[in-house]
Design a protein around this motif. Sequence first.
Motif, PDB file in Angstrom:
ATOM      1  N   GLN A   1       0.849  -1.188   0.000  1.00 17.04           N
ATOM      2  CA  GLN A   1       0.000   0.000   0.000  1.00 17.04           C
ATOM      3  C   GLN A   1       0.886   1.240   0.000  1.00 17.04           C
ATOM      4  OE1 GLN A   1      -3.210  -0.512  -0.146  1.00 17.04           O
ATOM      5  NE2 GLN A   1      -4.341   1.215   0.651  1.00 17.04           N
ATOM      6  N   VAL A   2       0.576   2.172  -0.896  1.00 19.20           N
ATOM      7  CA  VAL A   2       1.285   3.443  -0.926  1.00 19.20           C
ATOM      8  C   VAL A   2       0.271   4.571  -0.849  1.00 19.20           C
ATOM      9  CG1 VAL A   2       3.295   2.651  -2.224  1.00 19.20           C
ATOM     10  CG2 VAL A   2       1.283   3.441  -3.452  1.00 19.20           C
ATOM     11  N   ARG A   3       0.692   5.658  -0.251  1.00 24.55           N
ATOM     12  CA  ARG A   3      -0.118   6.871  -0.214  1.00 24.55           C
ATOM     13  C   ARG A   3       0.445   7.842  -1.233  1.00 24.55           C
ATOM     14  NH1 ARG A   3       0.143  11.781   2.786  1.00 24.55           N
ATOM     15  NH2 ARG A   3      -1.890  12.761   3.007  1.00 24.55           N
ATOM     16  N   LEU A   4      -0.451   8.406  -2.046  1.00 25.35           N
ATOM     17  CA  LEU A   4      -0.032   9.251  -3.158  1.00 25.35           C
ATOM     18  C   LEU A   4      -0.552  10.669  -2.982  1.00 25.35           C
ATOM     19  CD1 LEU A   4      -0.948   6.728  -6.002  1.00 25.35           C
ATOM     20  CD2 LEU A   4       1.280   7.049  -4.922  1.00 25.35           C
ATOM     21  N   VAL A   5       0.309  11.647  -3.226  1.00 27.91           N
ATOM     22  CA  VAL A   5      -0.072  13.050  -3.113  1.00 27.91           C
ATOM     23  C   VAL A   5       0.404  13.792  -4.356  1.00 27.91           C
ATOM     24  CG1 VAL A   5       0.115  15.167  -1.774  1.00 27.91           C
ATOM     25  CG2 VAL A   5       0.084  12.961  -0.595  1.00 27.91           C
ATOM     26  N   GLU A   6      -0.565  14.310  -5.126  1.00 22.74           N
ATOM     27  CA  GLU A   6      -0.247  15.060  -6.336  1.00 22.74           C
ATOM     28  C   GLU A   6      -0.054  16.543  -6.020  1.00 22.74           C
ATOM     29  OE1 GLU A   6      -3.586  12.110  -7.621  1.00 22.74           O
ATOM     30  OE2 GLU A   6      -3.128  13.401  -5.923  1.00 22.74           O
ATOM     31  N   SER A   7       0.725  17.196  -6.855  1.00 29.05           N
ATOM     32  CA  SER A   7       0.919  18.639  -6.767  1.00 29.05           C
ATOM     33  C   SER A   7       1.302  19.162  -8.146  1.00 29.05           C
ATOM     34  CB  SER A   7       1.993  18.990  -5.739  1.00 29.05           C
ATOM     35  OG  SER A   7       3.231  18.421  -6.118  1.00 29.05           O
ATOM     36  N   GLY A   8       1.248  20.486  -8.292  1.00 28.65           N
ATOM     37  CA  GLY A   8       1.706  21.106  -9.527  1.00 28.65           C
ATOM     38  C   GLY A   8       0.621  21.580 -10.460  1.00 28.65           C
ATOM     39  N   GLY A   9      -0.635  21.314 -10.106  1.00 35.24           N
ATOM     40  CA  GLY A   9      -1.715  21.794 -10.953  1.00 35.24           C
ATOM     41  C   GLY A   9      -1.865  23.303 -10.863  1.00 35.24           C
ATOM     42  N   GLY A  10      -2.710  23.847 -11.732  1.00 34.53           N
ATOM     43  CA  GLY A  10      -2.952  25.283 -11.713  1.00 34.53           C
ATOM     44  C   GLY A  10      -3.638  25.757 -12.962  1.00 34.53           C
ATOM     45  N   LEU A  11      -3.638  27.066 -13.135  1.00 36.38           N
ATOM     46  CA  LEU A  11      -4.263  27.712 -14.290  1.00 36.38           C
ATOM     47  C   LEU A  11      -3.164  28.134 -15.256  1.00 36.38           C
ATOM     48  CD1 LEU A  11      -6.677  29.034 -15.754  1.00 36.38           C
ATOM     49  CD2 LEU A  11      -6.300  31.047 -14.299  1.00 36.38           C
ATOM     50  N   VAL A  12      -3.319  27.782 -16.524  1.00 39.73           N
ATOM     51  CA  VAL A  12      -2.318  28.123 -17.530  1.00 39.73           C
ATOM     52  C   VAL A  12      -3.033  28.456 -18.839  1.00 39.73           C
ATOM     53  CG1 VAL A  12      -2.028  25.714 -18.249  1.00 39.73           C
ATOM     54  CG2 VAL A  12      -0.152  27.346 -18.597  1.00 39.73           C
ATOM     55  N   GLN A  13      -2.430  29.312 -19.631  1.00 41.03           N
ATOM     56  CA  GLN A  13      -3.011  29.642 -20.932  1.00 41.03           C
ATOM     57  C   GLN A  13      -2.717  28.530 -21.940  1.00 41.03           C
ATOM     58  OE1 GLN A  13      -1.506  33.541 -22.029  1.00 41.03           O
ATOM     59  NE2 GLN A  13      -3.314  34.517 -21.137  1.00 41.03           N
ATOM     60  N   ALA A  14      -3.560  28.451 -22.933  1.00 38.73           N
ATOM     61  CA  ALA A  14      -3.346  27.474 -24.002  1.00 38.73           C
ATOM     62  C   ALA A  14      -1.964  27.679 -24.612  1.00 38.73           C
ATOM     63  CB  ALA A  14      -4.423  27.619 -25.068  1.00 38.73           C
ATOM     64  N   GLY A  35       0.629   5.409 -12.919  1.00 42.28           N
ATOM     65  CA  GLY A  35      -0.151   5.956 -14.021  1.00 42.28           C
ATOM     66  C   GLY A  35      -0.710   7.318 -13.687  1.00 42.28           C
ATOM     67  N   TRP A  36      -1.022   8.072 -14.727  1.00 38.35           N
ATOM     68  CA  TRP A  36      -1.750   9.335 -14.596  1.00 38.35           C
ATOM     69  C   TRP A  36      -3.078   9.186 -15.330  1.00 38.35           C
ATOM     70  CZ3 TRP A  36      -0.577  13.404 -11.565  1.00 38.35           C
ATOM     71  CH2 TRP A  36       0.739  13.545 -11.104  1.00 38.35           C
ATOM     72  N   PHE A  37      -4.123   9.670 -14.693  1.00 40.98           N
ATOM     73  CA  PHE A  37      -5.456   9.676 -15.262  1.00 40.98           C
ATOM     74  C   PHE A  37      -6.029  11.076 -15.105  1.00 40.98           C
ATOM     75  CE2 PHE A  37      -6.264   5.080 -15.759  1.00 40.98           C
ATOM     76  CZ  PHE A  37      -5.164   4.588 -15.077  1.00 40.98           C
ATOM     77  N   ARG A  38      -7.081  11.370 -15.826  1.00 39.37           N
ATOM     78  CA  ARG A  38      -7.723  12.669 -15.668  1.00 39.37           C
ATOM     79  C   ARG A  38      -9.221  12.540 -15.820  1.00 39.37           C
ATOM     80  NH1 ARG A  38      -5.474  15.760 -21.146  1.00 39.37           N
ATOM     81  NH2 ARG A  38      -6.735  14.615 -22.683  1.00 39.37           N
ATOM     82  N   TYR A  95      -5.153  12.692 -11.686  1.00 41.31           N
ATOM     83  CA  TYR A  95      -4.897  11.767 -10.594  1.00 41.31           C
ATOM     84  C   TYR A  95      -3.702  10.884 -10.925  1.00 41.31           C
ATOM     85  CZ  TYR A  95      -9.762  12.804  -9.323  1.00 41.31           C
ATOM     86  OH  TYR A  95     -10.940  13.425  -8.988  1.00 41.31           O
ATOM     87  N   CYS A  96      -2.873  10.620  -9.936  1.00 45.95           N
ATOM     88  CA  CYS A  96      -1.884   9.568 -10.134  1.00 45.95           C
ATOM     89  C   CYS A  96      -2.367   8.314  -9.421  1.00 45.95           C
ATOM     90  CB  CYS A  96      -0.490   9.976  -9.670  1.00 45.95           C
ATOM     91  SG  CYS A  96      -0.239  10.036  -7.912  1.00 45.95           S
ATOM     92  N   ALA A  97      -1.883   7.187  -9.898  1.00 44.75           N
ATOM     93  CA  ALA A  97      -2.320   5.902  -9.387  1.00 44.75           C
ATOM     94  C   ALA A  97      -1.158   4.922  -9.406  1.00 44.75           C
ATOM     95  CB  ALA A  97      -3.479   5.366 -10.223  1.00 44.75           C
ATOM     96  N   ALA A  98      -1.261   3.910  -8.546  1.00 38.89           N
ATOM     97  CA  ALA A  98      -0.193   2.915  -8.430  1.00 38.89           C
ATOM     98  C   ALA A  98      -0.775   1.515  -8.453  1.00 38.89           C
ATOM     99  CB  ALA A  98       0.583   3.127  -7.123  1.00 38.89           C
TER     100      ALA A  98
END
Length: 119
Positions: A1-14, A35-38, A95-98
């Motif tokens: 079992q691992v605990r996952l914490v994402e960071s780095g998101g935000g608002l950006v222009q195209a 993996g990364w999912f959205r 989301y990241c996943a393991a």
Amino acid sequence: QVRLVESGGGLVQAGGSLRLSCAASGRTFSSYGMGWFRQAPGKERKFVAAINWSGGNIYYADSVKGRFTISRDNAKNTVYLEMNSLKPEDTAVYYCAARLRDTGLYQNWGQGTQVTVSS
């Protein structure tokens, strides 16, 4: 079992870039495929990218191929998603996943980080 914490998101222009990070707890991070999912509002969660335990096998959804890069640093227990040439349709919670030993379903999920791309 691992605990996952994402960071780095935000608002950006195209056309802009963001780098997401996913920090994992535990000493067995290198035993997990990552993996990364959205998930966009009102839509199902979708696969974005995956990387095996060593980084030797990498997969991307067609919609992000050539723009996104997944990588991992097992010494830092972290997986990354570099996102370039962002489009408004990339707007979603990421989301990241393991999954242990790169087999079966992803068993562990982070809480997600919001990415918003303005046009």
